[in-house]
Design a protein around this motif. Structure first.
Motif, short mmCIF file in Angstrom:
data_model
loop_
_atom_site.label_atom_id
_atom_site.label_comp_id
_atom_site.label_asym_id
_atom_site.label_seq_id
_atom_site.Cartn_x
_atom_site.Cartn_y
_atom_site.Cartn_z
N TYR A 1 16.80 32.95 -49.88
CA TYR A 1 16.35 33.21 -51.25
C TYR A 1 17.39 32.74 -52.27
N GLN B 1 16.85 29.73 -55.01
CA GLN B 1 16.91 30.02 -56.44
C GLN B 1 18.05 29.28 -57.14
N LEU C 1 9.02 30.61 -52.11
CA LEU C 1 10.34 31.04 -52.58
C LEU C 1 10.58 30.73 -54.05
N GLN D 1 13.52 38.61 -56.76
CA GLN D 1 14.01 39.65 -55.86
C GLN D 1 14.37 40.90 -56.66
N TRP E 1 10.64 40.64 -52.52
CA TRP E 1 10.41 39.36 -53.17
C TRP E 1 9.06 39.48 -53.86
N HIS F 1 8.43 39.39 -49.00
CA HIS F 1 9.66 39.25 -48.21
C HIS F 1 9.30 39.34 -46.73
#
Length: 122
Positions: free
Chosen positions: A7, A11, A32, A37, A43, A94
């Motif tokens: 993640y 990001q 993603l 988060q 997520w 997630h």
């Protein structure tokens, strides 16, 4: 690589590198780039939401639920089962918060956690 590291890297604008080096599939990258988060580690899907509270997106002439797409993308086939949330957050995709279960197992999980219709009257 663990999911939280994946993640963070996705990001941090290294998504293309992750795709090019084979660390991520295209569907994993798609998912993603569209999540946030939370403090609890969920997520949360930031795209279109179905009226049921689950994330969704257009796929093959219809739509797909994001938690089901995430499970398949990170774990593998669902084989007709339900994709359940250990976190009880329908926006969450997630992979470590998702698990497979039958309808009966999903209903038992819901009842054990005090969710669903008729729970408020108890």
């Amino acid at each position: 690589m663990d999911y939280d590291e994946l993640y963070r890297r996705a990001q941090a604008d290294t998504l293309l590198d992750l795709l090019m080096d084979g660390s991520l599939s295209s569907i994993q990258g798609f998912l993603l780039k569209r999540v946030f988060q939370t403090e609890t580690g969920c997520w949360e899907w930031q795209g279109v939401m179905h009226r049921t509270g689950y994330g969704c997106f257009k796929a093959k002439g219809g739509f797909a639920y994001t938690h089901r797409a995430s499970y398949e993308a990170f774990h593998g086939p669902i084989d007709g089962k339900f994709v359940c949330h250990s976190c009880d957050n329908p926006k969450c995709i997630h992979p470590s918060h998702l698990f497979l279960g039958t309808h009966d197992e999903n209903m038992a999980d819901m009842k054990a956690k005090g969710r669903g219709r008729n729970q408020a009257s108890k």
